[in-house]
Design a protein around this motif. Structure first.
Motif, PDB file in Angstrom:
ATOM      1  N   MET A  77       0.895  -1.325  -0.164  1.00 50.44           N
ATOM      2  CA  MET A  77      -0.120   0.029   0.348  1.00 50.44           C
ATOM      3  C   MET A  77       0.490   1.110  -0.530  1.00 50.44           C
ATOM      4  O   MET A  77       1.440   1.494   1.535  1.00 50.44           O
ATOM      5  N   LEU A  78       0.768   1.627  -1.060  1.00 54.04           N
ATOM      6  CA  LEU A  78       2.315   2.685  -1.407  1.00 54.04           C
ATOM      7  C   LEU A  78       1.896   3.786  -0.100  1.00 54.04           C
ATOM      8  O   LEU A  78       3.001   4.215  -0.257  1.00 54.04           O
ATOM      9  N   PRO A  79       0.726   4.421  -0.334  1.00 56.17           N
ATOM     10  CA  PRO A  79       0.602   5.628   0.810  1.00 56.17           C
ATOM     11  C   PRO A  79       1.035   5.573   2.036  1.00 56.17           C
ATOM     12  O   PRO A  79       1.560   6.635   2.952  1.00 56.17           O
ATOM     13  N   ASN A  80       1.208   4.116   2.591  1.00 54.79           N
ATOM     14  CA  ASN A  80       1.741   3.645   3.476  1.00 54.79           C
ATOM     15  C   ASN A  80       3.450   4.199   4.337  1.00 54.79           C
ATOM     16  O   ASN A  80       3.708   3.692   4.936  1.00 54.79           O
ATOM     17  N   HIS A  81       3.915   4.036   2.947  1.00 48.97           N
ATOM     18  CA  HIS A  81       5.688   3.684   3.424  1.00 48.97           C
ATOM     19  C   HIS A  81       6.074   5.019   1.808  1.00 48.97           C
ATOM     20  O   HIS A  81       5.207   5.672   1.494  1.00 48.97           O
TER      21      HIS A  81
ATOM     22  N   LEU B 128      -2.696  -2.471  -8.777  1.00 52.21           N
ATOM     23  CA  LEU B 128      -3.994  -3.136  -8.049  1.00 52.21           C
ATOM     24  C   LEU B 128      -5.473  -2.093  -8.025  1.00 52.21           C
ATOM     25  O   LEU B 128      -5.224  -0.554  -7.220  1.00 52.21           O
ATOM     26  N   GLY B 129      -6.264  -2.425  -7.614  1.00 51.85           N
ATOM     27  CA  GLY B 129      -7.705  -1.675  -7.125  1.00 51.85           C
ATOM     28  C   GLY B 129      -8.738  -2.447  -7.004  1.00 51.85           C
ATOM     29  O   GLY B 129      -8.871  -3.633  -7.841  1.00 51.85           O
ATOM     30  N   SER B 130     -10.485  -2.131  -6.166  1.00 56.44           N
ATOM     31  CA  SER B 130     -11.091  -2.371  -6.278  1.00 56.44           C
ATOM     32  C   SER B 130     -12.460  -1.576  -6.908  1.00 56.44           C
ATOM     33  O   SER B 130     -12.752  -1.479  -6.904  1.00 56.44           O
ATOM     34  N   SER B 131     -12.017  -0.982  -7.271  1.00 58.09           N
ATOM     35  CA  SER B 131     -12.590   0.334  -8.363  1.00 58.09           C
ATOM     36  C   SER B 131     -12.112   0.672  -9.277  1.00 58.09           C
ATOM     37  O   SER B 131     -10.907   0.371 -10.471  1.00 58.09           O
TER      38      SER B 131
ATOM     39  N   GLU C  24      -2.735  12.484  10.219  1.00 58.19           N
ATOM     40  CA  GLU C  24      -4.299  11.761  10.193  1.00 58.19           C
ATOM     41  C   GLU C  24      -4.356  12.066   9.186  1.00 58.19           C
ATOM     42  O   GLU C  24      -5.634  12.220   8.407  1.00 58.19           O
ATOM     43  N   ARG C  25      -4.412  12.960   7.799  1.00 52.46           N
ATOM     44  CA  ARG C  25      -4.330  13.558   6.313  1.00 52.46           C
ATOM     45  C   ARG C  25      -4.879  12.599   5.420  1.00 52.46           C
ATOM     46  O   ARG C  25      -3.722  12.200   4.168  1.00 52.46           O
ATOM     47  N   LEU C  26      -5.576  11.470   5.778  1.00 53.60           N
ATOM     48  CA  LEU C  26      -5.216  10.180   5.474  1.00 53.60           C
ATOM     49  C   LEU C  26      -5.812  10.040   3.619  1.00 53.60           C
ATOM     50  O   LEU C  26      -5.426   9.740   2.618  1.00 53.60           O
TER      51      LEU C  26
ATOM     52  N   ASP D  92       7.732  -9.201  -8.390  1.00 52.27           N
ATOM     53  CA  ASP D  92       6.565  -8.436  -8.670  1.00 52.27           C
ATOM     54  C   ASP D  92       6.373  -7.389  -7.587  1.00 52.27           C
ATOM     55  O   ASP D  92       6.378  -7.893  -6.641  1.00 52.27           O
ATOM     56  N   LEU D  93       6.609  -5.827  -7.656  1.00 51.84           N
ATOM     57  CA  LEU D  93       6.028  -5.314  -7.057  1.00 51.84           C
ATOM     58  C   LEU D  93       4.400  -4.269  -7.342  1.00 51.84           C
ATOM     59  O   LEU D  93       4.146  -4.153  -8.403  1.00 51.84           O
ATOM     60  N   GLY D  94       3.230  -4.981  -6.578  1.00 52.36           N
ATOM     61  CA  GLY D  94       2.221  -4.232  -7.154  1.00 52.36           C
ATOM     62  C   GLY D  94       1.707  -3.687  -5.853  1.00 52.36           C
ATOM     63  O   GLY D  94       2.394  -3.661  -4.936  1.00 52.36           O
ATOM     64  N   LEU D  95       1.540  -2.427  -6.458  1.00 54.24           N
ATOM     65  CA  LEU D  95       1.036  -1.492  -5.200  1.00 54.24           C
ATOM     66  C   LEU D  95      -0.476  -0.673  -5.044  1.00 54.24           C
ATOM     67  O   LEU D  95      -1.416  -0.957  -6.113  1.00 54.24           O
ATOM     68  N   GLY D  96      -0.312  -0.970  -4.154  1.00 53.06           N
ATOM     69  CA  GLY D  96      -2.248  -0.159  -4.196  1.00 53.06           C
ATOM     70  C   GLY D  96      -2.487   0.980  -3.323  1.00 53.06           C
ATOM     71  O   GLY D  96      -1.454   1.479  -2.779  1.00 53.06           O
ATOM     72  N   ARG D  97      -3.557   1.875  -3.672  1.00 51.22           N
ATOM     73  CA  ARG D  97      -3.370   3.410  -2.468  1.00 51.22           C
ATOM     74  C   ARG D  97      -4.688   2.640  -2.062  1.00 51.22           C
ATOM     75  O   ARG D  97      -4.467   3.997  -0.591  1.00 51.22           O
ATOM     76  N   ALA D  98      -5.467   1.983  -1.085  1.00 57.17           N
ATOM     77  CA  ALA D  98      -5.977   2.372  -0.236  1.00 57.17           C
ATOM     78  C   ALA D  98      -4.573   1.354   1.272  1.00 57.17           C
ATOM     79  O   ALA D  98      -3.397   1.491   0.779  1.00 57.17           O
TER      80      ALA D  98
END
Length: 373
Positions: free
Chosen positions: A102-106, A207-210, A148-150, A127-133
Motif C-alpha cells: 500500500m504505497l501511501p503507507n510508505h 492494484l484496485g477495487s474501483s 491524520e491526513r489520509l 513483482d511489485l504490485g501497488l495499491g492506494r488503500a
C-alpha cells in the motif's frame, strides 16, 4: 509482449507462456493472505505459506503474491517484503510479489530499496504490485503514516507512484531535489567504477477495487490487477475502463488484466462449503468491527446468524467459487470468459492450512497442471 524487466507475459504473441497451462484458459496464480486460524500461531501460518508457495511452484502456478494488511489478528501479512524474502529462500522458479504494497503507507524510497533487495535475492522473479488503500482502518493507517491526513495520501498516489518509478529507474533529472539520492540495490551500481547493470528491475503493477487505479494503470501502460474477490460488482466496469484508458508503453504493448478470485475446492461440495463459511464469518466480523482469527468450521457452522448476517454471508459466498474440483474449474472458466481476464489469481481462505493446500492441488489436477517432483 514483455515488460521492461524482461518478464515475458503469459499471453504474449510469441507463443511463450510463463506457466504450464494444462487445460486452463489463462495462467493461474496464487494470492496468499497468510491467514491465522483459531488455535494456530503466526509461525504456523508462515510455515503454511512456505508449503503453499512450494506447492504452487511444483504444480505450475505462474506467480505467488502476498498482500499488506494491518491490525487484523487473522491475517499475518503486515510486511510483504519480509515474507517475500522468506518465500524466495524456499522456492526457485515461481514469480513472487506483492498484491500489494500500500504505497501511501510508505516512503517510495523505502519500497524501492526493499524490492531492489528482493530482486537481488531472486533475480527476475519479483513483482511489485501497488495499491492506494491503507489495507486497514483509518486509525491504524494514521499510526502507520504518522499523519491524520489520509485523504491526501490517496490523492497523492500518482505523484508517489512517479517518485517510486524514478527511484527504481534511478532517473531523477538534474536539479531535482532527489537527483543525488539512489535506491540501492539499483541501477546506480552499474554506473559506479566496475559496476555491472542488473538484468532486471521489479515490474510495477497497479492494484484496485474501483476505477481510479484501473484508469491510471491504463494511462501509464501498466498491468492491472483487480480485486474481484471483494469487489465483484465493480469488476467489469473497472476492466472496461482499464482497457479503454490503455496507452501502449515500454512496459506493455497491450492491456494485461489479472483478477483476484476467491476459490476453494474439496472432494465433496459439502466439505468445500463447510470450509468457505469460515472465511465468510471472518469477513462478517471484520466488516462489523470485530476482526479476529479465522474461526474453525465447527464454530462457523454453529454461529447463530441473524437475518442481516445471513444475508451478508450468502452474498459473500455467492462470489466465492467453491465445490468439487470440476465445479471450481467450471466456475473459474466462466469467470475468465465473462471478464476477459488475462490471468486468474486464486485466494483460498479457510481455517486450516491443510484445506487450502488440498484445494490448490485439486484445482491443479482439474486443469491437468503437471505434478512435478
Amino acid at each position: 509482449m514483455t515488460r521492461g524487466s524482461g518478464e515475458t507475459l503469459p499471453d504474449g504473441g510469441d507463443g511463450i507462456r510463463g506457466t504450464a497451462l494444462g487445460r486452463a484458459p489463462v495462467p493461474l496464480s496464487v494470492l496468499d493472505l497468510v491467514t491465522v486460524g483459531a488455535g494456530h500461531t503466526a509461525s504456523d501460518a508462515v510455515r503454511t505459506s512456505v508449503e503453499l508457495a512450494r506447492t504452487a511452484e511444483r504444480r505450475g502456478f505462474h506467480r505467488y503474491w502476498v498482500a499488506e494488511h494491518h491490525s487484523m489478528p487473522g491475517v499475518a501479512s503486515s510486511s510483504p517484503a519480509v515474507l517475500l524474502a522468506h518465500l524466495a529462500a524456499h522456492t526457485g522458479r515461481i514469480r513472487l510479489g506483492s498484491g500489494g504494497v500500500m504505497l501511501p503507507n510508505h516512503a517510495p524510497l523505502v519500497i524501492a530499496e526493499q524490492f531492489g533487495t528482493l530482486e537481488a535475492m531472486a533475480p527476475g522473479r519479483i513483482d511489485l504490485g501497488l495499491g492506494r488503500a491503507p489495507g486497514t482502518d483509518g486509525a491504524t493507517a494514521a499510526a502507520l503514516r504518522r499523519t491524520e491526513r489520509l485523504r491526501e495520501g490517496a490523492e497523492d498516489f500518482p505523484q508517489q507512484l512517479a517518485e517510486l518509478t524514478r527511484f527504481l529507474d534511478d532517473s531523477f533529472p538534474d536539479g531535482h531535489r532527489y537527483a543525488a539520492i539512489h535506491a540501492v540495490p539499483g541501477p546506480v551500481q552499474a554506473t559506479s567504477p566496475g559496476g555491472v547493470q542488473s538484468a532486471h528491475r521489479p515490474p510495477l503493477w497497479l492494484l484496485g477495487s474501483s476505477g481510479f487505479s484501473a484508469q491510471l494503470a491504463g494511462s501509464l501502460g501498466l498491468p492491472f490487477a483487480f480485486a474481484h474477490h471483494f469487489s465483484a460488482a465493480n469488476t467489469l466496469p473497472a476492466l472496461d475502463l482499464y482497457r479503454a484508458s490503455f496507452r501502449p508503453s515500454e512496459t506493455l504493448a497491450e492491456p494485461y488484466a489479472l483478477i483476484g478470485v476467491a476459490a476453494l475446492a474439496a472432494e465433496e461440495e459439502g466439505e468445500a462449503r463447510r470450509q468457505v463459511r469460515t472465511g465468510a464469518l471472518s469477513m462478517l466480523r471484520l466488516r462489523t468491527g470485530r476482526p479476529g482469527l479465522i474461526p474453525t468450521p465447527e464454530e462457523a457452522a454453529a454461529h447463530p446468524f441473524d437475518e442481516t448476517e445471513r444475508h451478508f454471508v450468502d452474498n459473500w459466498l455467492g462470489n466465492v467459487v467453491h465445490g468439487t474440483p470440476d465445479e471450481v474449474r467450471r466456475g473459474l472458466d466462466e469467470l475468465a470468459g465473462r471478464t476477459g481476464a488475462d490471468e486468474l489469481m486464486i485466494t483460498a481462505n479457510a481455517h486450516g492450512g491443510a484445506a487450502r493446500l488440498r484445494s490448490y492441488e485439486l484445482i491443479a489436477d482439474a486443469y491437468g497442471l503437471p505434478a512435478e517432483g
